[in-house]
Scaffold this motif. Structure first.
Motif, PDB file in Angstrom:
ATOM      1  N   ASN A 289      17.463   9.004   1.341  1.00 30.42           N
ATOM      2  CA  ASN A 289      16.290   9.608   0.686  1.00 30.42           C
ATOM      3  C   ASN A 289      15.694   8.673  -0.370  1.00 30.42           C
ATOM      4  N   THR A 290      15.570   7.426  -0.019  1.00 26.08           N
ATOM      5  CA  THR A 290      15.138   6.429  -1.002  1.00 26.08           C
ATOM      6  C   THR A 290      14.090   5.494  -0.387  1.00 26.08           C
ATOM      7  N   VAL A 291      13.108   5.172  -1.199  1.00 28.49           N
ATOM      8  CA  VAL A 291      12.094   4.176  -0.861  1.00 28.49           C
ATOM      9  C   VAL A 291      12.306   2.977  -1.766  1.00 28.49           C
ATOM     10  N   TYR A 292      12.142   1.787  -1.226  1.00 26.98           N
ATOM     11  CA  TYR A 292      12.379   0.552  -1.983  1.00 26.98           C
ATOM     12  C   TYR A 292      11.111  -0.284  -2.051  1.00 26.98           C
ATOM     13  N   LEU A 293      11.058  -1.099  -3.086  1.00 26.25           N
ATOM     14  CA  LEU A 293      10.023  -2.113  -3.200  1.00 26.25           C
ATOM     15  C   LEU A 293      10.709  -3.413  -3.570  1.00 26.25           C
ATOM     16  N   GLN A 294      10.865  -4.286  -2.582  1.00 25.29           N
ATOM     17  CA  GLN A 294      11.457  -5.597  -2.811  1.00 25.29           C
ATOM     18  C   GLN A 294      10.363  -6.518  -3.333  1.00 25.29           C
ATOM     19  N   MET A 295      10.611  -7.101  -4.506  1.00 24.49           N
ATOM     20  CA  MET A 295       9.597  -7.912  -5.168  1.00 24.49           C
ATOM     21  C   MET A 295      10.111  -9.334  -5.305  1.00 24.49           C
ATOM     22  N   ASN A 296       9.459 -10.265  -4.654  1.00 26.14           N
ATOM     23  CA  ASN A 296       9.823 -11.681  -4.699  1.00 26.14           C
ATOM     24  C   ASN A 296       8.692 -12.513  -5.299  1.00 26.14           C
ATOM     25  N   SER A 297       9.032 -13.705  -5.712  1.00 30.05           N
ATOM     26  CA  SER A 297       8.037 -14.635  -6.273  1.00 30.05           C
ATOM     27  C   SER A 297       7.182 -13.947  -7.336  1.00 30.05           C
ATOM     28  N   LEU A 298       7.848 -13.283  -8.239  1.00 32.32           N
ATOM     29  CA  LEU A 298       7.132 -12.503  -9.246  1.00 32.32           C
ATOM     30  C   LEU A 298       6.320 -13.393 -10.179  1.00 32.32           C
ATOM     31  N   LYS A 299       5.189 -12.837 -10.601  1.00 29.20           N
ATOM     32  CA  LYS A 299       4.276 -13.540 -11.487  1.00 29.20           C
ATOM     33  C   LYS A 299       4.102 -12.731 -12.774  1.00 29.20           C
ATOM     34  N   PRO A 300       3.725 -13.383 -13.862  1.00 24.53           N
ATOM     35  CA  PRO A 300       3.486 -12.621 -15.100  1.00 24.53           C
ATOM     36  C   PRO A 300       2.488 -11.482 -14.904  1.00 24.53           C
ATOM     37  N   GLU A 301       1.522 -11.665 -14.037  1.00 27.36           N
ATOM     38  CA  GLU A 301       0.533 -10.601 -13.801  1.00 27.36           C
ATOM     39  C   GLU A 301       1.090  -9.400 -13.036  1.00 27.36           C
ATOM     40  N   ASP A 302       2.334  -9.496 -12.588  1.00 26.96           N
ATOM     41  CA  ASP A 302       2.999  -8.341 -11.980  1.00 26.96           C
ATOM     42  C   ASP A 302       3.606  -7.419 -13.041  1.00 26.96           C
ATOM     43  N   THR A 303       3.576  -7.829 -14.285  1.00 21.80           N
ATOM     44  CA  THR A 303       4.106  -7.009 -15.371  1.00 21.80           C
ATOM     45  C   THR A 303       3.364  -5.690 -15.450  1.00 21.80           C
ATOM     46  N   ALA A 304       4.118  -4.598 -15.349  1.00 26.30           N
ATOM     47  CA  ALA A 304       3.505  -3.269 -15.324  1.00 26.30           C
ATOM     48  C   ALA A 304       4.606  -2.219 -15.249  1.00 26.30           C
ATOM     49  N   VAL A 305       4.207  -0.979 -15.458  1.00 27.47           N
ATOM     50  CA  VAL A 305       5.069   0.154 -15.128  1.00 27.47           C
ATOM     51  C   VAL A 305       4.778   0.519 -13.676  1.00 27.47           C
ATOM     52  N   TYR A 306       5.817   0.581 -12.888  1.00 23.69           N
ATOM     53  CA  TYR A 306       5.684   0.877 -11.464  1.00 23.69           C
ATOM     54  C   TYR A 306       6.053   2.335 -11.202  1.00 23.69           C
ATOM     55  N   TYR A 307       5.193   3.003 -10.433  1.00 22.89           N
ATOM     56  CA  TYR A 307       5.378   4.412 -10.117  1.00 22.89           C
ATOM     57  C   TYR A 307       5.448   4.608  -8.614  1.00 22.89           C
ATOM     58  N   CYS A 308       6.285   5.549  -8.202  1.00 19.70           N
ATOM     59  CA  CYS A 308       6.265   5.967  -6.810  1.00 19.70           C
ATOM     60  C   CYS A 308       5.695   7.379  -6.737  1.00 19.70           C
ATOM     61  N   ALA A 309       5.143   7.713  -5.577  1.00 24.48           N
ATOM     62  CA  ALA A 309       4.496   8.996  -5.418  1.00 24.48           C
ATOM     63  C   ALA A 309       4.450   9.359  -3.939  1.00 24.48           C
ATOM     64  N   VAL A 310       4.186  10.616  -3.681  1.00 23.91           N
ATOM     65  CA  VAL A 310       4.073  11.110  -2.312  1.00 23.91           C
ATOM     66  C   VAL A 310       2.615  11.061  -1.877  1.00 23.91           C
ATOM     67  N   TYR A 311       2.385  10.453  -0.732  1.00 22.76           N
ATOM     68  CA  TYR A 311       1.034  10.406  -0.185  1.00 22.76           C
ATOM     69  C   TYR A 311       0.675  11.772   0.398  1.00 22.76           C
ATOM     70  N   VAL A 312      -0.542  12.215   0.122  1.00 20.69           N
ATOM     71  CA  VAL A 312      -0.986  13.517   0.608  1.00 20.69           C
ATOM     72  C   VAL A 312      -1.961  13.371   1.776  1.00 20.69           C
ATOM     73  N   SER A 313      -3.100  12.780   1.524  1.00 22.44           N
ATOM     74  CA  SER A 313      -4.104  12.623   2.570  1.00 22.44           C
ATOM     75  C   SER A 313      -5.207  11.697   2.078  1.00 22.44           C
ATOM     76  N   GLY A 314      -6.027  11.243   2.992  1.00 27.35           N
ATOM     77  CA  GLY A 314      -7.161  10.402   2.636  1.00 27.35           C
ATOM     78  C   GLY A 314      -6.775   8.947   2.525  1.00 27.35           C
ATOM     79  N   SER A 315      -7.597   8.210   1.790  1.00 26.28           N
ATOM     80  CA  SER A 315      -7.351   6.778   1.639  1.00 26.28           C
ATOM     81  C   SER A 315      -6.007   6.505   0.989  1.00 26.28           C
ATOM     82  N   TYR A 316      -5.307   5.520   1.511  1.00 26.25           N
ATOM     83  CA  TYR A 316      -4.008   5.140   0.934  1.00 26.25           C
ATOM     84  C   TYR A 316      -4.168   4.489  -0.430  1.00 26.25           C
TER      85      TYR A 316
END
Length: 120
Positions: free
Chosen positions: A74-101
């Motif tokens: 019951n887990t989703v992953y985000l493998q992050m490689n070659s990270l850049k300073p501009e990737d600095t952020a709070v990362y959130y996961c969420a459930v997709y409902v409908s419409g544009s991704y």
């Protein structure tokens, strides 16, 4: 379904991290899940989504980030490689409902976020 993101931390530019999004509740297999991020002073933006039809990424992360899921855990992953300073952020996961991704309002059940800091 409730979501809890984890795995953030401090990493040097060029390094790697793997974020996890653990889901509680039933019918995990039925859902599509997305990752968004919010950098300091900026609006939350789409990063990636894993759906029944495939995986989609923001142009800024293509080739560096990979989304996956383990239905047994019951887990989703985000493998992050070659990270850049501009990737600095709070990362959130969420459930997709409908419409544009790519649009935040088309998601719900947001997790609490995990902070990723990439130093130069």
């Amino acid at each position: 379904v409730q979501l809890q993101a984890s795995g953030g931390g401090l990493v040097q530019a060029g390094g790697s991290l793997t974020l996890s999004c653990a889901a509680s509740g039933r019918s995990f297999n039925r859902y599509a899940f997305g990752w968004f991020r919010q950098a300091p002073g900026k609006e939350r933006e789409f990063v990636s989504v894993i759906t029944w039809s495939g995986r989609y990424y923001a142009d800024s992360v293509k080739g560096r980030l990979t989304i996956s899921r383990d239905n047994a855990k019951n887990t989703v992953y985000l493998q992050m490689n070659s990270l850049k300073p501009e990737d600095t952020a709070v990362y959130y996961c969420a459930v997709y409902v409908s419409g544009s991704y790519y649009i935040e309002r088309n998601y719900n059940n947001w997790g609490q976020g995990t902070l990723v800091t990439v130093s130069s």
